[in-house]
Design an enzyme around this catalytic site. Structure first.
Site, PDB file in Angstrom:
ATOM      1  N   TYR A   1      -0.780   7.177   3.304  1.00  0.00           N
ATOM      2  CA  TYR A   1      -0.606   6.248   4.478  1.00  0.00           C
ATOM      3  C   TYR A   1       1.419   6.532   4.228  1.00  0.00           C
ATOM      4  O   TYR A   1       1.498   6.983   3.026  1.00  0.00           O
ATOM      5  CB  TYR A   1      -0.976   4.806   4.041  1.00  0.00           C
ATOM      6  CG  TYR A   1      -2.583   4.856   4.283  1.00  0.00           C
ATOM      7  CD1 TYR A   1      -2.546   5.661   5.427  1.00  0.00           C
ATOM      8  CD2 TYR A   1      -3.216   4.320   3.328  1.00  0.00           C
ATOM      9  CE1 TYR A   1      -4.306   5.588   5.467  1.00  0.00           C
ATOM     10  CE2 TYR A   1      -5.235   4.703   4.011  1.00  0.00           C
ATOM     11  CZ  TYR A   1      -4.934   5.056   4.975  1.00  0.00           C
ATOM     12  OH  TYR A   1      -6.300   5.149   5.233  1.00  0.00           O
TER      13      TYR A   1
ATOM     14  N   HIS B   1       0.535  -0.844  -0.281  1.00  0.00           N
ATOM     15  CA  HIS B   1      -0.031   0.075  -0.017  1.00  0.00           C
ATOM     16  C   HIS B   1       0.936   1.241  -0.187  1.00  0.00           C
ATOM     17  O   HIS B   1       1.407   1.831   0.959  1.00  0.00           O
ATOM     18  CB  HIS B   1      -1.084   0.070   1.330  1.00  0.00           C
ATOM     19  CG  HIS B   1      -2.205   1.506   0.924  1.00  0.00           C
ATOM     20  ND1 HIS B   1      -2.028   1.640  -0.207  1.00  0.00           N
ATOM     21  CD2 HIS B   1      -3.553   0.674   1.626  1.00  0.00           C
ATOM     22  CE1 HIS B   1      -3.273   2.445   0.379  1.00  0.00           C
ATOM     23  NE2 HIS B   1      -4.049   1.898   1.167  1.00  0.00           N
TER      24      HIS B   1
ATOM     25  N   HIS C   1      -3.047   6.469  -0.396  1.00  0.00           N
ATOM     26  CA  HIS C   1      -4.321   7.025  -0.053  1.00  0.00           C
ATOM     27  C   HIS C   1      -4.090   7.926   1.235  1.00  0.00           C
ATOM     28  O   HIS C   1      -4.040   7.815   2.367  1.00  0.00           O
ATOM     29  CB  HIS C   1      -5.090   6.245   0.503  1.00  0.00           C
ATOM     30  CG  HIS C   1      -5.741   5.556  -0.684  1.00  0.00           C
ATOM     31  ND1 HIS C   1      -6.477   4.620  -0.718  1.00  0.00           N
ATOM     32  CD2 HIS C   1      -5.878   6.191  -2.426  1.00  0.00           C
ATOM     33  CE1 HIS C   1      -6.976   4.063  -1.690  1.00  0.00           C
ATOM     34  NE2 HIS C   1      -6.388   5.018  -2.591  1.00  0.00           N
TER      35      HIS C   1
END
Length: 368
Positions: A191, A186, A189
């Site tokens: 992060y 990930h 977004h």
């Protein structure tokens, strides 16, 4: 304009896709969606039923929600985790069920960085200060809070960066033990890995900040770390936010340059989302609004891509694939609305898609 198709033609959407040694039975993927339903990172019956029902519904690949590689990497105290060996049996229970029902099990490995230590959305979603019983000190590339009214994160030291890498490595080992076949990192977004990529959140002056090459360094290192552990026959995905949607932030040009390098490192597919790193970005949302980023990255790098974002019907998804804009369709909210979207899509597109034998008596006749 609706896609016109002869009844005997198999849709692209329901056709198989092989990545490395893994064949997905169709191009429909359940996108990672946080459930905020864990205690101390453990998977629960909610996760089994939530993910399992989408395997029964016919998805080719099911990716867990953002699964924290460390306790401080959780968005909320209720996030799913994989920082302990004790988490493995509960996750393996899920992967066993997904596999038995024809879906490939995938896991998204994540660290929330400065967006960690928050309440669940239905509890208000506010930041939890580190001195509160359920909060903790967040970390980031630089000591810049996501919003002005949130506690500032601590800038990671070089030792702290190495610990993040070690946490991703250990999480990948546990993911294999738990039976996952696809791993997704990930880096979207807003992060942690995205925070390093963007000059809006990364003000470092060492080897992990400043130039493009320095800002992408941690993601490249994590990719190498996980790819070295992940079997050669298993695919590795990376989710990126292809743009920050703000001046002075991460751009689509940056994404193309990054993906070309990740391709050389053995990344097999880019999951193309956008935004999330700054709170006041103006995002022109609409049906399939992120698809052009998946299309451009695929066209300019040759790397397979996944499209996500306001994809809500079978004809729309089929057109994206038929037009060569992406290789996979990731469904998020639409999958929440309809766990059986793949079965319904097959009916709409005139395809023959196997139903669970327990449900066959309810199978509709072909629509076309």
């Amino acid at each position: 304009m609706p896609l016109v198709r002869m009844p005997t033609t198999m849709s692209v959407l329901l056709s198989p896709l092989t990545l490395r040694g893994v064949t997905l039975k169709n191009r429909l993927v359940v996108s990672p969606m946080c459930q905020y339903s864990s205690v101390d990172g453990f998977a629960t019956d909610w996760h089994l039923v939530h993910l399992g029902s989408r395997a029964v519904g016919g998805a080719g690949l099911i990716i867990t929600e953002a699964t924290a590689v460390s306790p401080e990497g959780r968005i909320t105290p209720n996030d799913l985790g994989i920082w302990s060996d004790d988490h493995v049996p509960g996750l393996q229970r899920i992967t066993d069920f997904l596999t038995a029902n024809g879906a490939v099990p995938g896991i998204q490995l994540a660290h929330a960085g400065r967006k960690a230590s928050h309440q669940r959305p239905w509890d208000g979603g506010q930041a939890i200060a580190p001195d509160q019983p359920t909060g903790w000190q967040t970390v980031a590339p630089s000591a810049i809070p996501f919003t002005d009214n949130e506690p500032a994160p601590t800038a990671l030291t070089l030792d702290g960066i190495q610990q993040v890498r070690a946490d991703f490595r250990a999480a990948a080992i546990r993911a294999l033990q738990a039976g996952f076949v696809v791993a997704e990192l990930h880096a979207a977004h807003g992060y942690l890995l995205h925070q390093f990529l963007s000059p809006q959140s990364n003000h470092r002056t060492d080897d992990y900040g400043g130039s493009f090459a320095n800002r992408i360094r941690l993601l490249q290192e994590v990719v190498d770390d996980v790819r070295a552990i992940w079997p050669d026959e298993y695919p590795l995905f990376v989710r990126i936010s292809a743009t920050d949607w703000t001046e002075g932030g991460w751009t689509a040009d940056d994404s193309v340059a990054l993906v070309a390098l990740l391709n050389e490192q053995g990344v097999d597919l880019i999951d193309c989302s956008t935004g999330g790193n700054v709170p006041k970005a103006t995002i022109p949302t609409g049906p399939g609004y992120q698809v052009p980023f998946a299309e451009r990255i695929k066209r300019e790098t040759g790397v397979p891509t996944g499209a996500v974002g306001l994809i809500t019907d079978a004809d729309q998804a089929e057109a994206i694939l038929t037009n060569g804009q992406a290789d996979l369709i990731l469904l998020a909210r639409e999958s929440l609305r309809d766990p059986y979207f793949p079965l319904h899509a097959a009916h709409i597109l005139g395809d023959e898609q196997p139903w669970p034998v327990q449900y066959e008596r309810a199978k509709p006749r072909p629509a076309r």
